[in-house]
Enzyme design. Structure first.
Site, PDB file in Angstrom:
ATOM      1  CG  HIS A  27       4.542 -40.643  -1.587  1.00  0.00           C
ATOM      2  ND1 HIS A  27       3.974 -39.490  -1.086  1.00  0.00           N
ATOM      3  CD2 HIS A  27       4.850 -40.379  -2.874  1.00  0.00           C
ATOM      4  CE1 HIS A  27       3.964 -38.564  -2.028  1.00  0.00           C
ATOM      5  NE2 HIS A  27       4.484 -39.084  -3.135  1.00  0.00           N
ATOM      6  CB  CYS A  28       0.046 -41.699   2.260  1.00  0.00           C
ATOM      7  SG  CYS A  28       0.583 -42.558   3.737  1.00  0.00           S
ATOM      8  CG  LEU A  29       1.649 -36.486   5.844  1.00  0.00           C
ATOM      9  CD1 LEU A  29       2.288 -35.440   4.950  1.00  0.00           C
ATOM     10  CD2 LEU A  29       0.565 -35.859   6.694  1.00  0.00           C
ATOM     11  NE  ARG A  31       1.590 -46.607   7.889  1.00  0.00           N
ATOM     12  CZ  ARG A  31       0.919 -45.832   8.729  1.00  0.00           C
ATOM     13  NH1 ARG A  31       0.350 -44.730   8.290  1.00  0.00           N
ATOM     14  NH2 ARG A  31       0.806 -46.152  10.001  1.00  0.00           N
TER      15      ARG A  31
END
Length: 63
Positions: A27-29, A31
């Site tokens: 994950h990212c911030l 997505r």
């Protein structure tokens, strides 16, 4: 604003073919990136109806 994150996660899993279809997740911030074994198992229309899912796409083997 409160969300039932466990229910949302269960719906996402169901609509991407279950836990057995996940090869890798990150994950990212903003997505959640999931590499799947078989993208044909994704139920795209049902996935778009899940609360908090704003869309989906596949790029370079990552869904």
């Amino acid at each position: 604003m409160s969300h039932d994150y466990q229910a949302i996660a269960a719906q996402i899993l169901q609509n991407i073919g279950g836990t057995g279809n996940i090869r890798q997740a990150a994950h990212c911030l903003t997505r959640l990136r999931i590499a799947l074994h078989d993208e044909s198992k994704v139920q795209g229309e049902a996935l778009r109806q899940v609360a908090l899912v704003k869309g989906h796409f596949s790029n370079a083997g990552v869904f």
